[in-house]
Scaffold this motif. Structure first.
Motif, PDB file in Angstrom:
ATOM      1  N   TYR A  46     -15.415 -24.641 -13.396  1.00 25.09           N
ATOM      2  CA  TYR A  46     -14.047 -24.358 -12.972  1.00 25.09           C
ATOM      3  C   TYR A  46     -13.587 -22.958 -13.375  1.00 25.09           C
ATOM      4  O   TYR A  46     -12.766 -22.357 -12.690  1.00 25.09           O
ATOM      5  N   SER A  47     -14.115 -22.431 -14.463  1.00 25.99           N
ATOM      6  CA  SER A  47     -13.749 -21.080 -14.897  1.00 25.99           C
ATOM      7  C   SER A  47     -14.224 -20.023 -13.904  1.00 25.99           C
ATOM      8  O   SER A  47     -13.689 -18.919 -13.864  1.00 25.99           O
ATOM      9  N   ARG A  48     -15.227 -20.362 -13.107  1.00 31.25           N
ATOM     10  CA  ARG A  48     -15.777 -19.410 -12.126  1.00 31.25           C
ATOM     11  C   ARG A  48     -15.113 -19.521 -10.750  1.00 31.25           C
ATOM     12  O   ARG A  48     -15.502 -18.818  -9.825  1.00 31.25           O
ATOM     13  N   PRO A  60      -6.785 -25.531 -12.717  1.00 30.69           N
ATOM     14  CA  PRO A  60      -5.910 -24.560 -13.384  1.00 30.69           C
ATOM     15  C   PRO A  60      -6.612 -23.204 -13.524  1.00 30.69           C
ATOM     16  O   PRO A  60      -7.837 -23.110 -13.455  1.00 30.69           O
ATOM     17  N   ARG A  61      -5.842 -22.171 -13.759  1.00 27.69           N
ATOM     18  CA  ARG A  61      -6.406 -20.820 -13.792  1.00 27.69           C
ATOM     19  C   ARG A  61      -6.953 -20.412 -15.157  1.00 27.69           C
ATOM     20  O   ARG A  61      -7.940 -19.702 -15.235  1.00 27.69           O
ATOM     21  N   GLN A  62      -6.310 -20.810 -16.208  1.00 28.09           N
ATOM     22  CA  GLN A  62      -6.682 -20.345 -17.546  1.00 28.09           C
ATOM     23  C   GLN A  62      -7.533 -21.387 -18.260  1.00 28.09           C
ATOM     24  O   GLN A  62      -7.302 -22.593 -18.130  1.00 28.09           O
ATOM     25  N   GLU A  63      -8.510 -20.893 -19.037  1.00 32.33           N
ATOM     26  CA  GLU A  63      -9.476 -21.794 -19.667  1.00 32.33           C
ATOM     27  C   GLU A  63      -8.842 -22.875 -20.547  1.00 32.33           C
ATOM     28  O   GLU A  63      -9.261 -24.036 -20.461  1.00 32.33           O
ATOM     29  N   ILE A 105     -11.617 -33.777  -5.480  1.00 28.09           N
ATOM     30  CA  ILE A 105     -12.995 -33.303  -5.325  1.00 28.09           C
ATOM     31  C   ILE A 105     -13.005 -31.788  -5.252  1.00 28.09           C
ATOM     32  O   ILE A 105     -12.139 -31.189  -4.604  1.00 28.09           O
ATOM     33  N   PHE A 106     -13.984 -31.188  -5.931  1.00 30.49           N
ATOM     34  CA  PHE A 106     -14.138 -29.745  -5.960  1.00 30.49           C
ATOM     35  C   PHE A 106     -15.619 -29.399  -5.902  1.00 30.49           C
ATOM     36  O   PHE A 106     -16.423 -29.991  -6.622  1.00 30.49           O
ATOM     37  N   VAL A 107     -15.958 -28.448  -5.058  1.00 30.58           N
ATOM     38  CA  VAL A 107     -17.316 -27.917  -4.988  1.00 30.58           C
ATOM     39  C   VAL A 107     -17.209 -26.415  -5.223  1.00 30.58           C
ATOM     40  O   VAL A 107     -16.362 -25.749  -4.623  1.00 30.58           O
ATOM     41  N   HIS A 108     -18.053 -25.898  -6.130  1.00 26.58           N
ATOM     42  CA  HIS A 108     -18.008 -24.466  -6.426  1.00 26.58           C
ATOM     43  C   HIS A 108     -18.196 -23.679  -5.131  1.00 26.58           C
ATOM     44  O   HIS A 108     -19.012 -24.057  -4.284  1.00 26.58           O
TER      45      HIS A 108
END
Length: 172
Positions: A46-48, A60-63, A105-108
């Motif tokens: 998610y950080s990428r 979210p945007r921040q780690e 659901i999220f895919v890089h």
């Protein structure tokens, strides 16, 4: 709402349960796994994510916020991940909400449009069926046609249309 059925029979759709392995459209070996108890690979994925890969404020945007969000998903929901080698490249969760569960659901971005989302959502729905879930819903931006097509292919139907979003649902 009609129960989604397989094209070849009148029985309710039974989704495959993780773990399972497949080759994506880019000829990469991908594993769908329900063992998503380690937050670090998810936080790394998610950080990428870039800005255009975020939807409805997620991830979210921040780690620190990513860590908090991932921790909640792992604590409260049923989770499956897509792995390419040691890297997590996709994540889907069913989070309990009243008498139903909300799907996310999220895919890089580097792995999108390769068939991973289809296998990931079907693995998640199978995981939900094996845990006795009977109903799933989600919300999606009405401009996100790719996601809407994915959800429809998994048997979701639009149940509510609001300004910029659609709510979709399906029985399991």
């Amino acid at each position: 709402m009609a129960l989604a059925t397989d094209q070849d029979c009148d029985q309710p759709t039974q989704f495959s349960r993780p773990p399972r392995r497949f080759t994506d459209h880019e000829d990469r070996s991908i594993t769908i796994d329900s063992h998503a108890d380690d937050s670090e690979p998810l936080v790394a994925m998610y950080s990428r994510f870039d800005e255009e890969s975020r939807a409805q404020g997620l991830p979210p945007r921040q780690e620190p916020r990513i860590r908090e969000w991932v921790s909640l998903l792992l604590e409260d929901g049923l989770n499956v991940v897509a792995r390419h080698g040691d890297d997590v490249v996709g994540h889907a969760a069913l989070v309990p909400h009243d008498d139903t569960s909300e799907l996310a659901i999220f895919v890089h971005p580097d792995y999108q449009s390769a068939g991973i989302g289809t296998h990931l959502i079907r693995g998640l729905l199978g995981h939900g069926q094996s845990h006795g879930l009977t109903h799933v819903w989600l919300s999606v931006a009405r401009t996100n046609r790719i996601a809407m097509n994915l959800y429809r292919s998994a048997g979701f139907e639009t149940t509510l249309r609001e300004r910029g979003e659609y709510e979709m649902a399906r029985p399991l």
